[in-house]
Write a protein that holds these residues in place. Sequence first.
Motif, PDB file in Angstrom:
ATOM      1  N   UNK A 235       0.819  -1.208   0.000  1.00 32.13           N
ATOM      2  CA  UNK A 235       0.000   0.000   0.000  1.00 32.13           C
ATOM      3  C   UNK A 235       0.858   1.266   0.000  1.00 32.13           C
ATOM      4  N   UNK A 236       2.093   1.162   0.527  1.00 33.43           N
ATOM      5  CA  UNK A 236       2.960   2.348   0.598  1.00 33.43           C
ATOM      6  C   UNK A 236       3.447   2.765  -0.787  1.00 33.43           C
ATOM      7  N   UNK A 237       3.731   1.794  -1.654  1.00 30.52           N
ATOM      8  CA  UNK A 237       4.249   2.125  -2.988  1.00 30.52           C
ATOM      9  C   UNK A 237       3.212   1.883  -4.083  1.00 30.52           C
ATOM     10  N   UNK A 238       2.161   1.150  -3.773  1.00 31.48           N
ATOM     11  CA  UNK A 238       1.151   0.811  -4.772  1.00 31.48           C
ATOM     12  C   UNK A 238       1.563  -0.329  -5.685  1.00 31.48           C
ATOM     13  N   UNK A 239       2.757  -0.917  -5.466  1.00 34.32           N
ATOM     14  CA  UNK A 239       3.221  -2.004  -6.330  1.00 34.32           C
ATOM     15  C   UNK A 239       2.516  -3.322  -6.005  1.00 34.32           C
ATOM     16  N   UNK A 240       2.354  -4.143  -7.056  1.00 32.49           N
ATOM     17  CA  UNK A 240       1.849  -5.504  -6.852  1.00 32.49           C
ATOM     18  C   UNK A 240       2.979  -6.490  -7.139  1.00 32.49           C
ATOM     19  N   UNK A 241       3.242  -7.355  -6.155  1.00 30.82           N
ATOM     20  CA  UNK A 241       4.190  -8.447  -6.358  1.00 30.82           C
ATOM     21  C   UNK A 241       3.374  -9.730  -6.571  1.00 30.82           C
ATOM     22  N   UNK A 242       3.768 -10.549  -7.544  1.00 32.21           N
ATOM     23  CA  UNK A 242       2.964 -11.738  -7.846  1.00 32.21           C
ATOM     24  C   UNK A 242       3.870 -12.880  -8.296  1.00 32.21           C
TER      25      UNK A 242
END
Length: 499
Positions: free
Chosen positions: A198-205
């Motif tokens: 949530x801090x960077x908005x990145x999605x790791x998958x």
Amino acid sequence: MTDSPIKEFEVNSNPEWTIKENHSHSINPFLHGALGPTKFESSFDELEILSGKVPEDLSGVYVRNGPNARFESKGLHHWFDGDGMLHSLTFRNGKAAYRNRWTRTKHFNMESESQKALWPGYAMARPDPEAPQGGGTDFTLKDASNTDVVWHNGALVTTFYQSGVPCRVNPVTLETEGQETFNSQLPSQMSAHNKVDDATGEMMFFDYSMEAPYMTYGVASKEGVLKNFVEIPLPGPRLPHDMAISENYSILMDLPFYWNEAQLKRGQHSLQFHNDVPARFAVIPRHGSAEDIQWFEATPCYIYHVINAYEEGDNLIMDGCRMADPYIQRKPGDTMIDRMLAVGTWEDAKLYRWTFNLKTGETQEEQLDDTNIEFPMMNADKYHGKKHRYAYATIMPDDRPINFSGVYKYDYETGEKQMYHFPEGTCASETPFAPADNALAEDDGYLVCFLSNGITGESEAQVFDARDLTQGPVCRLRIPCRVPVGFHSCWVNGDKAFG
Ligand SMILES: [Fe+2]
């Protein structure tokens, strides 16, 4: 208020959906009771309050995914086969609304055209040569997008437990916007459990497959641009379910619960727990490459779900629910349905901590509590990837499959736990943490869930004060339609959902 049937059939009275083989169950439990699918897509703008009041400082949307079959299956129907349906509770200005919608996946639309099931299900022994290419680890299942849901890049993103192509869905209307392919940059598929920082908005998958590469890892930016994609080297096909992130690292899993390799070469899928093979964890810098991976070993286990991970000095700490032995022993007289039901039994999932020392390469591990818990949650809004104090989960009884029988809170600082048990005969849903508006503490907020009664067909929503679960729900809301039991959920704050 609207209540519109999408297709006119009554699932629970359809004789074709009654199992006819000779076993102890006269009906398929995945099509009846609390697990049985609903045929309706409904919207109720203001729910009736059964007790308490809707908190004025709760603003946002609780969204829960789950399987909800539309057509008679090609063979024995399993719960996991159902088409993904989202159920939402929208909280705003001290009022709550409910809505449910099927996710219009590519395969949902193909079956809409044919008006019948096109793919064989989870319980079928072999792929159907007549079925179109599907999703899953070997592309033979319908990609039902029925498993998890997260918030990323301005929309809900739904995913499939055996990997599929995610879908983007509007958080308020639950209308499907289309597939999430990161502007056609998603190389293959995505597993159910991605992680959004949530801090960077990145999605790791990650994705996993029966064919090499057996696992891949990716990062998509806040704007949905693919920023990293790495092949994770594994000795063979594996069955990972979750991953973890800290502020700088991602953790991927190679756990010793996989197929018998000799049988697999003959095309037979027989899962085994290899209790002489260590659990392995790949720690990779978030934007790192395969050469940057540091592997850690731990005692053999299986992990369905992680709670959180964070860095502390040289240590990378991961909390999750650990099963010492995930293999379900077959009992004399067990039917196929018994075996299928047992897949949802978490009789051995305990709160656990792994500490990976990035300097020495050593792993320390510790069971923290002995309550059977699963579907863990935490304050992901502020603490995902950072040191957290509280974990929340659903209590899993060890004598019945697929039952969310209570809510649970654990305080890592004091070691204290709180529990609340739901009434007999009811089954709840995953309970994400919903922060209060202007929250002042990590546990200043609420837990939200559905509660389904498989006997009466009645459903309600319940809201707990996360600071004290033992007092029971601070608000109970009547839902005028049946909400079947489902899988994973998320909380979307009002500033994002109503944005
Ligand atoms: Fe899961």
